[in-house]
Design a protein around this motif. Structure first.
Motif, PDB file in Angstrom:
ATOM      1  N   LEU A 158      52.812  38.574  42.384  1.00  0.00           N
ATOM      2  CA  LEU A 158      51.392  38.503  42.069  1.00  0.00           C
ATOM      3  C   LEU A 158      51.099  39.591  41.052  1.00  0.00           C
ATOM      4  O   LEU A 158      51.225  40.787  41.346  1.00  0.00           O
ATOM      5  CB  LEU A 158      50.565  38.681  43.344  1.00  0.00           C
ATOM      6  N   ASP A 159      50.728  39.196  39.857  1.00  0.00           N
ATOM      7  CA  ASP A 159      50.631  40.125  38.731  1.00  0.00           C
ATOM      8  C   ASP A 159      49.182  40.580  38.541  1.00  0.00           C
ATOM      9  O   ASP A 159      48.379  39.900  37.908  1.00  0.00           O
ATOM     10  CB  ASP A 159      51.141  39.447  37.459  1.00  0.00           C
ATOM     11  N   ALA A 160      48.850  41.710  39.139  1.00  0.00           N
ATOM     12  CA  ALA A 160      47.526  42.307  38.992  1.00  0.00           C
ATOM     13  C   ALA A 160      47.695  43.824  39.101  1.00  0.00           C
ATOM     14  O   ALA A 160      48.639  44.306  39.745  1.00  0.00           O
ATOM     15  CB  ALA A 160      46.572  41.794  40.052  1.00  0.00           C
ATOM     16  N   PRO A 161      46.790  44.607  38.500  1.00  0.00           N
ATOM     17  CA  PRO A 161      46.989  46.057  38.453  1.00  0.00           C
ATOM     18  C   PRO A 161      46.814  46.774  39.783  1.00  0.00           C
ATOM     19  O   PRO A 161      47.341  47.866  39.966  1.00  0.00           O
ATOM     20  CB  PRO A 161      45.939  46.523  37.437  1.00  0.00           C
ATOM     21  N   THR A 162      46.060  46.202  40.735  1.00  0.00           N
ATOM     22  CA  THR A 162      45.819  46.895  41.995  1.00  0.00           C
ATOM     23  C   THR A 162      46.206  46.011  43.173  1.00  0.00           C
ATOM     24  O   THR A 162      46.202  44.786  43.081  1.00  0.00           O
ATOM     25  CB  THR A 162      44.335  47.287  42.147  1.00  0.00           C
ATOM     26  N   GLN A 163      46.506  46.664  44.307  1.00  0.00           N
ATOM     27  CA  GLN A 163      46.877  45.918  45.497  1.00  0.00           C
ATOM     28  C   GLN A 163      45.734  45.049  46.032  1.00  0.00           C
ATOM     29  O   GLN A 163      45.971  43.906  46.436  1.00  0.00           O
ATOM     30  CB  GLN A 163      47.384  46.865  46.589  1.00  0.00           C
ATOM     31  N   PRO A 164      44.479  45.516  46.047  1.00  0.00           N
ATOM     32  CA  PRO A 164      43.405  44.620  46.485  1.00  0.00           C
ATOM     33  C   PRO A 164      43.320  43.329  45.652  1.00  0.00           C
ATOM     34  O   PRO A 164      43.083  42.253  46.198  1.00  0.00           O
ATOM     35  CB  PRO A 164      42.137  45.472  46.313  1.00  0.00           C
ATOM     36  N   GLU A 165      43.553  43.447  44.357  1.00  0.00           N
ATOM     37  CA  GLU A 165      43.549  42.247  43.508  1.00  0.00           C
ATOM     38  C   GLU A 165      44.716  41.327  43.849  1.00  0.00           C
ATOM     39  O   GLU A 165      44.574  40.100  43.861  1.00  0.00           O
ATOM     40  CB  GLU A 165      43.608  42.648  42.036  1.00  0.00           C
TER      41      GLU A 165
END
Length: 357
Positions: free
Chosen positions: A302-309
């Protein structure tokens, strides 16, 4: 132009809201109703409920009103689910796509499977259980990759999940056993239910390979927190489970092992707040490993900058995959429970054009 489909969203929890987003955006689908359970959602516009613009569909708690709507398909997402309710929906002539556990129930839950098949025949409709894991990455993707292989000795699908930002306390504590003591986890009746869950994709993979499972086994390992850990679903107390590792294994009559593994944890990938560490290559995502005369490893990240995202993306995948399966489910023949082995390739939808029309 391809056919459009009228759809009801049934339940609007975390997954249900993701599928509601997808229904509203999809140019091939028309939202005709939304069934909710919470008083604060009753009477709200469906678009406003998910933080968007009004769409002219009012959410309701009235089951009879929802059942009376003219609809092709219901995206059925309540937790817990109700097989009697599902049979009523199917008998009324509405298809169901659901993330609830009927991915391949013919061996693990024959009683419910027979009830649902009978309801499908009465209504002239289909039931398809979709989602992500199980419901896609657990079985559809590994089976697709086996088409590249010859001899297959072992198929392993591992899910990695940093669950600190997952806000459903019921799922975290009751289903995943995170925050429970080892004694509570060992006596949790959900363990037997999870065994059925994970054996279904194992059975489906075996069926897809032209085989059958002749032996099932499972392992349950966990690691405790060495300090309190604050999460979206409350505090994980010191000495309670902060990493849960399930392994469910099926062995076919030809000797191929099919393994479904989950590593759910309440820390970052360094695991400094845990009493011991496991090898975790990514904080959220899946790894598919096929071993034989060809060895394959495929990571889905899952490619997003933060863990919540990344957590939000992972939850959304379940709802999106269900919605994308509406057309295939509605058009499948003969009527009954339809698994990925019965349906054509399920893709996203961006428009209504077809070169064949």
């Amino acid at each position: 132009m391809k056919k459009n489909y009228k759809v009801i969203q049934w339940a609007t929890g975390i997954t249900g809201q993701a599928s509601l987003h997808s229904i509203i955006r999809n140019p091939r689908l028309e939202l005709v109703g939304v069934k909710v359970y919470a008083d604060e959602k009753n009477g709200k516009d469906a678009g406003v409920l998910i933080g968007g613009n009004p769409v002219g569909i009012t959410c309701t708690q009235d089951t009879e009103k929802i059942m009376g709507l003219d609809a092709d398909c219901v995206i059925y997402c309540p937790m817990p689910w109700d097989v009697t309710e599902m049979c009523a929906i199917l008998s009324s002539g509405k298809h169901i796509v659901t993330p609830c556990p009927y991915w391949f129930p013919f061996t693990q839950d024959r009683e419910d499977a027979e009830k649902l098949i009978s309801a499908c025949k009465r209504g002239g409709v289909n039931l398809h259980a979709s989602g992500i894991n199980p419901g896609g990455i657990a079985e559809m993707l590994p089976l697709t990759l086996t088409g590249l292989c010859n001899r297959i000795d072992r198929i392993t699908m591992t899910e990695y999940g940093d669950c600190r930002d997952y806000g459903s306390e019921g799922v975290i504590r009751d289903l995943m056993n995170l925050g429970r003591t080892p004694e509570e986890a060992d006596s949790n009746p959900v363990k037997d239910l999870l065994t059925s869950f994970w054996n279904e994709p194992i059975d489906m993979i075996a069926e897809g390979l032209g085989s059958e499972v002749i032996n099932y086994s499972s392992e349950h390992n966990y690691v405790l927190a060495n300090q309190p850990i604050e999460t979206a679903s409350g505090t994980i107390a010191k000495g309670t489970i902060a990493l849960n590792n399930y392994r469910h294994i099926g062995k076919t009559k030809e000797g191929t092992e099919i393994i479904q593994e989950q590593i759910w944890f309440m820390d970052d990938i360094c695991q400094e707040r845990l009493e011991s560490k496991m090898e975790i290559p990514q904080d959220s995502g899946w790894r598919i490993r096929i071993e034989g005369d060809v060895n394959l490893v495929v990571d889905v990240r899952l490619d997003a900058p933060t863990q919540p995202e990344r957590t939000a993306m992972g939850i959304s995948l379940t709802g999106f995959h269900c919605v994308n399966a509406v057309e295939a489910t509605c058009e499948a023949k003969p009527n009954g429970i339809k698994t990925f082995l019965d349906l054509p390739l399920i893709t996203g939808t961006m428009g209504s054009y077809s070169v064949f029309n």
